[in-house]
Design a protein around this motif. Structure first.
Motif, PDB file in Angstrom:
ATOM      1  N   ASP A  53       0.809  -1.222   0.000  1.00  0.00           N
ATOM      2  CA  ASP A  53       0.000   0.000   0.000  1.00  0.00           C
ATOM      3  C   ASP A  53       0.843   1.274   0.000  1.00  0.00           C
ATOM      4  O   ASP A  53       0.556   2.222  -0.740  1.00  0.00           O
ATOM      5  N   ASP A  54       1.889   1.291   0.830  1.00  0.00           N
ATOM      6  CA  ASP A  54       2.675   2.520   0.981  1.00  0.00           C
ATOM      7  C   ASP A  54       4.169   2.318   0.749  1.00  0.00           C
ATOM      8  O   ASP A  54       4.960   3.237   0.993  1.00  0.00           O
ATOM      9  N   SER A  55       4.565   1.150   0.315  1.00  0.00           N
ATOM     10  CA  SER A  55       5.990   0.886   0.110  1.00  0.00           C
ATOM     11  C   SER A  55       6.171  -0.213  -0.928  1.00  0.00           C
ATOM     12  O   SER A  55       5.213  -0.897  -1.315  1.00  0.00           O
ATOM     13  N   ILE A  56       7.411  -0.368  -1.357  1.00  0.00           N
ATOM     14  CA  ILE A  56       7.751  -1.404  -2.331  1.00  0.00           C
ATOM     15  C   ILE A  56       8.997  -2.132  -1.844  1.00  0.00           C
ATOM     16  O   ILE A  56       9.989  -1.501  -1.458  1.00  0.00           O
ATOM     17  N   GLU A  57       8.952  -3.449  -1.872  1.00  0.00           N
ATOM     18  CA  GLU A  57      10.132  -4.254  -1.602  1.00  0.00           C
ATOM     19  C   GLU A  57      10.827  -4.551  -2.930  1.00  0.00           C
ATOM     20  O   GLU A  57      10.171  -4.953  -3.900  1.00  0.00           O
ATOM     21  N   GLY A  58      12.117  -4.315  -2.953  1.00  0.00           N
ATOM     22  CA  GLY A  58      12.857  -4.564  -4.185  1.00  0.00           C
ATOM     23  C   GLY A  58      14.321  -4.767  -3.890  1.00  0.00           C
ATOM     24  O   GLY A  58      14.717  -5.126  -2.775  1.00  0.00           O
ATOM     25  N   PHE A  59      15.152  -4.528  -4.899  1.00  0.00           N
ATOM     26  CA  PHE A  59      16.591  -4.708  -4.770  1.00  0.00           C
ATOM     27  C   PHE A  59      17.299  -3.518  -5.411  1.00  0.00           C
ATOM     28  O   PHE A  59      16.856  -2.993  -6.440  1.00  0.00           O
ATOM     29  N   THR A  60      18.390  -3.091  -4.795  1.00  0.00           N
ATOM     30  CA  THR A  60      19.209  -2.036  -5.385  1.00  0.00           C
ATOM     31  C   THR A  60      20.634  -2.529  -5.499  1.00  0.00           C
ATOM     32  O   THR A  60      21.096  -3.344  -4.682  1.00  0.00           O
ATOM     33  N   PHE A  61      21.324  -2.053  -6.522  1.00  0.00           N
ATOM     34  CA  PHE A  61      22.695  -2.493  -6.773  1.00  0.00           C
ATOM     35  C   PHE A  61      23.677  -1.522  -6.132  1.00  0.00           C
ATOM     36  O   PHE A  61      23.535  -0.304  -6.262  1.00  0.00           O
ATOM     37  N   LEU A  62      24.661  -2.073  -5.399  1.00  0.00           N
ATOM     38  CA  LEU A  62      25.713  -1.269  -4.771  1.00  0.00           C
ATOM     39  C   LEU A  62      26.986  -1.413  -5.595  1.00  0.00           C
ATOM     40  O   LEU A  62      27.655  -2.445  -5.537  1.00  0.00           O
ATOM     41  N   PRO A  63      27.339  -0.396  -6.387  1.00  0.00           N
ATOM     42  CA  PRO A  63      28.515  -0.512  -7.255  1.00  0.00           C
ATOM     43  C   PRO A  63      29.814  -0.792  -6.497  1.00  0.00           C
ATOM     44  O   PRO A  63      30.648  -1.570  -6.971  1.00  0.00           O
ATOM     45  N   ALA A  64      29.990  -0.165  -5.335  1.00  0.00           N
ATOM     46  CA  ALA A  64      31.239  -0.355  -4.586  1.00  0.00           C
ATOM     47  C   ALA A  64      31.408  -1.808  -4.157  1.00  0.00           C
ATOM     48  O   ALA A  64      32.525  -2.346  -4.154  1.00  0.00           O
ATOM     49  N   GLN A  65      30.312  -2.447  -3.759  1.00  0.00           N
ATOM     50  CA  GLN A  65      30.365  -3.845  -3.331  1.00  0.00           C
ATOM     51  C   GLN A  65      30.079  -4.822  -4.475  1.00  0.00           C
ATOM     52  O   GLN A  65      30.263  -6.033  -4.320  1.00  0.00           O
ATOM     53  N   GLU A  66      29.612  -4.284  -5.597  1.00  0.00           N
ATOM     54  CA  GLU A  66      29.247  -5.089  -6.766  1.00  0.00           C
ATOM     55  C   GLU A  66      28.263  -6.204  -6.409  1.00  0.00           C
ATOM     56  O   GLU A  66      28.414  -7.360  -6.826  1.00  0.00           O
ATOM     57  N   ASN A  67      27.240  -5.845  -5.655  1.00  0.00           N
ATOM     58  CA  ASN A  67      26.198  -6.825  -5.352  1.00  0.00           C
ATOM     59  C   ASN A  67      24.861  -6.133  -5.128  1.00  0.00           C
ATOM     60  O   ASN A  67      24.783  -4.911  -4.939  1.00  0.00           O
ATOM     61  N   TRP A  68      23.807  -6.933  -5.162  1.00  0.00           N
ATOM     62  CA  TRP A  68      22.448  -6.455  -4.959  1.00  0.00           C
ATOM     63  C   TRP A  68      22.050  -6.672  -3.506  1.00  0.00           C
ATOM     64  O   TRP A  68      22.400  -7.687  -2.908  1.00  0.00           O
ATOM     65  N   ILE A  69      21.315  -5.715  -2.957  1.00  0.00           N
ATOM     66  CA  ILE A  69      20.780  -5.890  -1.605  1.00  0.00           C
ATOM     67  C   ILE A  69      19.272  -5.664  -1.630  1.00  0.00           C
ATOM     68  O   ILE A  69      18.761  -4.895  -2.452  1.00  0.00           O
ATOM     69  N   LYS A  70      18.578  -6.329  -0.731  1.00  0.00           N
ATOM     70  CA  LYS A  70      17.131  -6.169  -0.642  1.00  0.00           C
ATOM     71  C   LYS A  70      16.813  -4.915   0.147  1.00  0.00           C
ATOM     72  O   LYS A  70      17.439  -4.632   1.170  1.00  0.00           O
ATOM     73  N   ILE A  71      15.830  -4.155  -0.330  1.00  0.00           N
ATOM     74  CA  ILE A  71      15.456  -2.900   0.335  1.00  0.00           C
ATOM     75  C   ILE A  71      13.932  -2.748   0.341  1.00  0.00           C
ATOM     76  O   ILE A  71      13.229  -3.384  -0.449  1.00  0.00           O
ATOM     77  N   THR A  72      13.443  -1.900   1.229  1.00  0.00           N
ATOM     78  CA  THR A  72      12.047  -1.461   1.219  1.00  0.00           C
ATOM     79  C   THR A  72      12.065   0.053   1.084  1.00  0.00           C
ATOM     80  O   THR A  72      12.724   0.750   1.868  1.00  0.00           O
ATOM     81  N   VAL A  73      11.371   0.556   0.081  1.00  0.00           N
ATOM     82  CA  VAL A  73      11.432   1.980  -0.246  1.00  0.00           C
ATOM     83  C   VAL A  73      10.021   2.534  -0.434  1.00  0.00           C
ATOM     84  O   VAL A  73       9.065   1.783  -0.670  1.00  0.00           O
ATOM     85  N   PRO A  74       9.876   3.859  -0.344  1.00  0.00           N
ATOM     86  CA  PRO A  74       8.585   4.464  -0.698  1.00  0.00           C
ATOM     87  C   PRO A  74       8.363   4.352  -2.201  1.00  0.00           C
ATOM     88  O   PRO A  74       9.265   3.955  -2.953  1.00  0.00           O
TER      89      PRO A  74
END
Length: 346
Positions: A53-74
């Motif tokens: 309803d008010d947020s989205i669970e997804g993944f963002t890429f961290l270039p310095a670590q060269e990996n994806w992490i799971k996040i919850t964002v507006p």
């Protein structure tokens, strides 16, 4: 900065496989993230399953670590639709997400995959684009297809909802009214059109095949070629991001590189006439698509010139494949990021 937050925050919508794995064009997502970060923005990928309803669970890429992490964002400032499968995009859950975006006034592009039949009939009614269309009909009923084959002798059969050259066949009327069907993986002969129809009717009707006259394409060094044109929206217009030449090589059914075609630089065959044709169809096609189907921030065009010098627009792809030309891919990332900033007013 806008509304007291850095950005823009760009959501890239993709798909989830049955096993829960996220799919899509990973290299594109990573390069967009790197470019956005360099300009103060950030992106994340998500699927319809992660929208709440008010947020989205997804993944963002961290270039310095060269990996994806799971996040919850507006909810993001903009959504870039890169769902790779038609059935996933058309599913009720994905359509619900698009509805939520509209209700929240969150801009998104591109709105949908393009149906070849719908595209043809849209362009057929356009005063300029209609001049560049190969003659095309629905591949059914039987009588219509037979008359069309009799008229042209050689035709293509194409599923209305397909991409990358999949499902395309060439149908030939040969001596004694025999029928020859040529595909990438199989060829078939039929003694009569009736025999062909009995074998293929279900396939043609269930997948809404189109029949299209075969164009005798211009050749270079003995093999036919066509144009692949990448286009992006810029302000209230559409501009060419890059042009590549695709040439049939190991087979002459399609010029798609994964299916045996090869690359040639556009500069090798460039003429003023080619340039004028491409500029014309880019400008008008982009406007028709966005006026009729929703805003298209990018698309690619397959087109050709015939051996007699006539120009044809074959189809448009709303989820362009990656171009093998690295300079075109680089410009693509730049154009997309500029478009993100333009639309979100950051």
């Amino acid at each position: 900065m806008k509304n007291n937050h850095l950005g823009p925050l760009i959501g890239i919508m993709t798909a989830q496989k049955r096993n829960g794995a996220i799919t899509g064009n990973g290299p594109l997502f990573i390069e967009l993230q790197k470019k956005l970060i360099s300009h103060g923005g950030i992106s994340f990928i998500f699927t319809s399953e992660g929208v709440h309803d008010d947020s989205i669970e997804g993944f963002t890429f961290l270039p310095a670590q060269e990996n994806w992490i799971k996040i919850t964002v507006p909810f993001p400032d903009l959504v870039y639709n890169r769902i790779p499968f038609r059935n996933y995009e058309q599913a009720e859950q994905s359509q619900h997400v698009f509805q939520i975006l509209k209700e929240k006034n969150i801009p998104f592009f591109n709105p949908c995959f393009i149906d070849k039949a719908e595209l043809h009939f849209l362009f057929k009614n356009h005063p300029i684009l209609q001049n560049f269309l190969p003659e095309t009909i629905l591949a059914f009923p039987k009588k219509d297809l037979f008359l069309f084959l009799q008229k042209h002798g050689n035709i293509y059969l194409k599923p209305a909802q397909s991409a990358k050259g999949k499902g395309i066949y060439r149908l030939k009327l040969i001596e004694n009214n025999e029928i020859f069907l040529q595909g990438l993986k199989r060829n078939e002969n039929f003694p009569t059109f009736q025999a062909f129809w009995e074998h293929w009717e279900q396939e043609l009707t269930s997948k809404h095949y189109l029949a299209q006259e075969e164009i005798d394409s211009a050749e270079f060094e003995g093999n036919r070629f066509d144009f692949r044109i990448l286009v992006h929206a810029v302000q209230n217009d559409y501009q060419i991001t890059g042009i590549g030449i695709r040439q049939s090589y190991h087979q002459d059914l399609t010029t798609h590189v994964p299916l045996g075609g090869r690359l040639l630089p556009y500069q090798l065959l460039q003429t003023n006439e080619h340039d004028e044709f491409i500029q014309t169809i880019v400008k008008h096609a982009g406007k028709v698509l966005s006026d009729e189907l929703g805003f298209f921030g990018e698309f690619s065009i397959d087109a050709c010139v015939s051996d007699s010098g006539n120009y044809y627009l074959y189809e448009i792809n709303s989820k362009p494949m990656s171009f093998d030309e690295t300079e075109i891919e680089t410009r693509k990332i730049e154009k997309l990021c500029s478009l993100f900033y333009q639309i979100t007013n950051f």
